[in-house]
Design a protein around this motif. Structure first.
Motif, PDB file in Angstrom:
ATOM      1  N   PHE A  99      43.457  47.218  35.655  1.00 30.95           N
ATOM      2  CA  PHE A  99      43.502  47.715  37.027  1.00 30.95           C
ATOM      3  C   PHE A  99      42.142  48.264  37.478  1.00 30.95           C
ATOM      4  O   PHE A  99      42.074  48.987  38.468  1.00 30.95           O
ATOM      5  CB  PHE A  99      44.540  48.836  37.140  1.00 30.95           C
ATOM      6  CG  PHE A  99      45.954  48.390  36.904  1.00 30.95           C
ATOM      7  CD1 PHE A  99      46.772  48.057  37.971  1.00 30.95           C
ATOM      8  CD2 PHE A  99      46.463  48.300  35.616  1.00 30.95           C
ATOM      9  CE1 PHE A  99      48.083  47.638  37.751  1.00 30.95           C
ATOM     10  CE2 PHE A  99      47.774  47.894  35.385  1.00 30.95           C
ATOM     11  CZ  PHE A  99      48.572  47.555  36.460  1.00 30.95           C
ATOM     12  N   ASP A 100      41.061  47.918  36.769  1.00 33.62           N
ATOM     13  CA  ASP A 100      39.775  48.542  37.054  1.00 33.62           C
ATOM     14  C   ASP A 100      38.682  47.567  37.472  1.00 33.62           C
ATOM     15  O   ASP A 100      37.516  47.962  37.595  1.00 33.62           O
ATOM     16  CB  ASP A 100      39.292  49.315  35.823  1.00 33.62           C
ATOM     17  CG  ASP A 100      39.121  48.415  34.597  1.00 33.62           C
ATOM     18  OD1 ASP A 100      39.538  47.242  34.663  1.00 33.62           O
ATOM     19  OD2 ASP A 100      38.585  48.893  33.584  1.00 33.62           O
ATOM     20  N   ASN A 101      39.010  46.310  37.712  1.00 34.72           N
ATOM     21  CA  ASN A 101      37.932  45.352  38.003  1.00 34.72           C
ATOM     22  C   ASN A 101      38.227  44.412  39.167  1.00 34.72           C
ATOM     23  O   ASN A 101      37.516  43.430  39.360  1.00 34.72           O
ATOM     24  CB  ASN A 101      37.612  44.531  36.749  1.00 34.72           C
ATOM     25  CG  ASN A 101      38.794  43.690  36.285  1.00 34.72           C
ATOM     26  OD1 ASN A 101      39.903  43.839  36.787  1.00 34.72           O
ATOM     27  ND2 ASN A 101      38.554  42.814  35.322  1.00 34.72           N
ATOM     28  N   GLN A 102      39.265  44.691  39.950  1.00 28.14           N
ATOM     29  CA  GLN A 102      39.567  43.847  41.106  1.00 28.14           C
ATOM     30  C   GLN A 102      39.705  44.743  42.334  1.00 28.14           C
ATOM     31  O   GLN A 102      40.641  45.542  42.421  1.00 28.14           O
ATOM     32  CB  GLN A 102      40.856  43.036  40.877  1.00 28.14           C
ATOM     33  CG  GLN A 102      40.758  42.097  39.673  1.00 28.14           C
ATOM     34  CD  GLN A 102      41.826  41.036  39.685  1.00 28.14           C
ATOM     35  OE1 GLN A 102      42.037  40.337  40.673  1.00 28.14           O
ATOM     36  NE2 GLN A 102      42.529  40.912  38.561  1.00 28.14           N
ATOM     37  N   PHE A 103      38.783  44.601  43.261  1.00 28.26           N
ATOM     38  CA  PHE A 103      38.706  45.525  44.386  1.00 28.26           C
ATOM     39  C   PHE A 103      39.640  45.146  45.539  1.00 28.26           C
ATOM     40  O   PHE A 103      40.140  46.014  46.236  1.00 28.26           O
ATOM     41  CB  PHE A 103      37.257  45.591  44.900  1.00 28.26           C
ATOM     42  CG  PHE A 103      36.292  46.126  43.884  1.00 28.26           C
ATOM     43  CD1 PHE A 103      36.196  47.481  43.651  1.00 28.26           C
ATOM     44  CD2 PHE A 103      35.498  45.271  43.147  1.00 28.26           C
ATOM     45  CE1 PHE A 103      35.324  47.987  42.709  1.00 28.26           C
ATOM     46  CE2 PHE A 103      34.613  45.760  42.204  1.00 28.26           C
ATOM     47  CZ  PHE A 103      34.522  47.128  41.980  1.00 28.26           C
ATOM     48  N   ALA A 104      39.857  43.871  45.769  1.00 33.12           N
ATOM     49  CA  ALA A 104      40.692  43.427  46.889  1.00 33.12           C
ATOM     50  C   ALA A 104      42.160  43.345  46.470  1.00 33.12           C
ATOM     51  O   ALA A 104      42.490  43.281  45.285  1.00 33.12           O
ATOM     52  CB  ALA A 104      40.218  42.071  47.398  1.00 33.12           C
TER      53      ALA A 104
END
Length: 545
Positions: free
Chosen positions: A152-157
């Protein structure tokens, strides 16, 4: 080996969640997925053909026995198309992610138990990842693939519209002829705008029942996005939420009342965004006045109101004593970040508001000087409609309470770090959230204070107050343990309120983040000492009840 370890981890998680899974199985069987396909004919009162054994019995009893028709009501099975989509974007990171994963474990285990194994599983963030199709079994390789992509820490959109479109397409081409359901675990923060609405409309047209699911304490926008939704404070409450949805029970509860008592009481005992903005003694005392003045000046000049820029920095105690409060405090912060612009726009629709948010989480000297130790800094970034707001909220989610030792903490170090940020807004506010005072006899008489002569770095509030007034920063203190921090509050008020440097009057504002009843209720530690001798054999059942 990695696949085997992943499978072991999944089995351990299923075991941990067994009680909640059993509760969910009952709800799925009775309300969500009741038997809808029957394979055996039985005697019934009505039917399209005769049931020979029933007819014989009817003749013998002079037709007092009336179940002599035949209908398929035996050998019940479940024929449903099911898809599950999990939001793994950065805005979910933290408490929401933990609750979503635990709930997903319960749902998958429950589906397998009731015989619905042909479900589809997708993960979505920047992109959509298909983890399992309806043809695949939930086996170790699939579990390994799921766990490998569970970040849950590397996809902003948050491309939820893409995920819903993909799931609907897969359900529409499914070999299952029964009703189709799509469960979306998300916080409702979408990057797709109107495309999400179109995707939901298309799903409805295709006969797919889409249910948004939000599990956790944090504020979500799921009720504004999904026609059908289930909101639960914890995974243990999800079965009841689904039961209420599918049985159409009227719970009489708002979304806030469905959240945990701590967060609900935080709304009542603290302030809503609208309350904070409209009270005379408020967390942001001059914002409304400045907005009014800005609007009046623009109107007198014959032009439209301009842009009002606002800087808000939260300075929060993140030591171990805050563990019971920090999730609710972070929820309050994120509600302000997401809600303050609509609240202002409602009152001043012609004023363009630009907000920037920052945060300093402070601990104590024992945690070291590195970033994430004594201090965690989140510099100013955009808020509300700004896409960076999701990034800021995700960063806030990552803040964890740990450390400390004695009672007092490095409050002054946290304020000093916040003052070093780049403050550029027309209106500037610092919001301190703390349950313990600063070090030194000036701020506390706590005998356990490791630094009774003051902070080792030599920072004093006298200097900080002067700097805040020179930078034209207003200050609000959100207190949690009022009695414990009263001495510090009194001294802060004395130094901050006097001697304005620019002719402007400064006033320390204070408010209780939670009501006193909740604060007191969280201070008990119960220890049970139980007699395990043979004489207690008959008493144990009553004791357990």
């Amino acid at each position: 080996v990695a696949i085997q370890e992943a499978h072991k981890s999944w089995i351990a998680a299923e075991t941990k969640m067994k009680q909640h899974t059993d509760d969910l199985v009952s709800v799925l069987e009775d309300f969500v997925f009741p038997h809808n396909k029957y394979t055996r004919k039985r005697a019934e009162f009505h039917g399209s053909s005769l049931h020979l054994p029933g007819l014989i019995k009817a003749v013998i009893t002079d037709f007092n026995y009336k179940k002599f028709f035949s209908a398929k009501t035996g050998g019940g099975k479940r024929s449903y198309g099911v898809a599950i989509a999990l939001d793994v974007s950065l805005s979910m990171n933290g408490h929401l992610a933990e609750c979503a994963v635990e709930s997903l474990i319960c749902l998958i285990s429950a589906l397998n138990q009731i015989g619905i194994e042909n479900y589809t599983l997708l993960l979505f963030g920047d992109k959509v990842k298909i983890i399992k199709t309806e043809q695949q079994q939930w086996d170790p390789p699939v579990i390994f693939t799921f766990l490998r992509h569970l970040r849950f820490d590397n996809q902003f959109a948050t491309m939820d519209a893409n995920a819903i479109e993909t799931a609907v397409e897969m359900l529409s081409s499914s070999s299952v002829k029964g009703p189709k359901h799509l469960f979306v675990f998300t916080d409702g923060y979408s990057s797709c705008g109107l495309r999400l609405t179109k995707a939901l409309v298309k799903a409805e047209d295709e006969g797919v029942d889409v249910v948004g699911i939000a599990v956790g304490f944090d504020k979500t926008f799921i009720t504004k996005t999904y026609k059908n939704y289930a909101v639960a404070a914890l995974p243990s409450a999800l079965p009841q939420a689904l039961k209420a949805l599918y049985s159409r029970e009227e719970s009489g509860s708002t979304e806030e009342e469905l959240a945990n008592k701590l967060t609900s009481t935080a709304h009542r005992g603290g302030e809503s965004v609208e309350d904070i903005l409209n009270r005379r003694r408020n967390a942001f005392p001059d914002l409304l006045d400045q907005l009014r003045k800005d609007r009046e000046v623009k109107i007198q000049q014959g032009s439209q109101p301009g842009t009002m820029t606002v800087d808000i920095c939260f300075v929060i105690d993140a030591t171990g004593s805050m563990k019971v409060w920090i999730e609710a405090a972070k929820t309050q912060i994120k509600q302000i970040v997401k809600g303050i612009t609509p609240a202002i726009h409602k009152q001043f629709p012609s004023v363009t508001l630009q907000l920037k948010f920052a945060m300093v989480a402070y601990r104590d000297y024992t945690e070291g000087e590195g970033e994430g130790g004594r201090l965690t800094r989140i510099p100013f970034t955009g808020g509300a409609a700004d896409p960076n707001a999701d990034i800021f909220c995700a960063q806030v989610n990552n803040v964890r309470a740990f450390g400390g030792g004695d009672g007092p903490e490095d409050v002054l170090g946290g304020i000093d770090a916040a003052l070093k940020f780049d403050w550029t807004g027309k209106a500037r506010f610092m919001v301190l959230i703390a349950d313990a005072p600063a070090h030194g006899r000036t701020y506390t008489t706590d005998p356990q204070d490791t630094y009774p002569h003051g902070a080792p770095h030599g920072i004093t509030f006298d200097t900080l107050a002067d700097t805040m007034k020179k930078k034209q920063i207003d200050m609000t203190f959100c207190r949690i343990k009022r009695n414990y921090t009263q001495q510090m509050e009194d001294y802060f008020r004395k130094q901050f309120n006097n001697s304005p440097t620019d002719g402007r009057e400064y006033k320390l504002e204070t408010l209780d983040l939670f009501n006193n009843a909740v604060v007191e209720s969280r201070q008990f530690h119960f220890i049970f000492v139980l007699d395990q001798s043979g004489s207690m054999c008959g008493a144990w059942p009553s004791l357990m009840q």
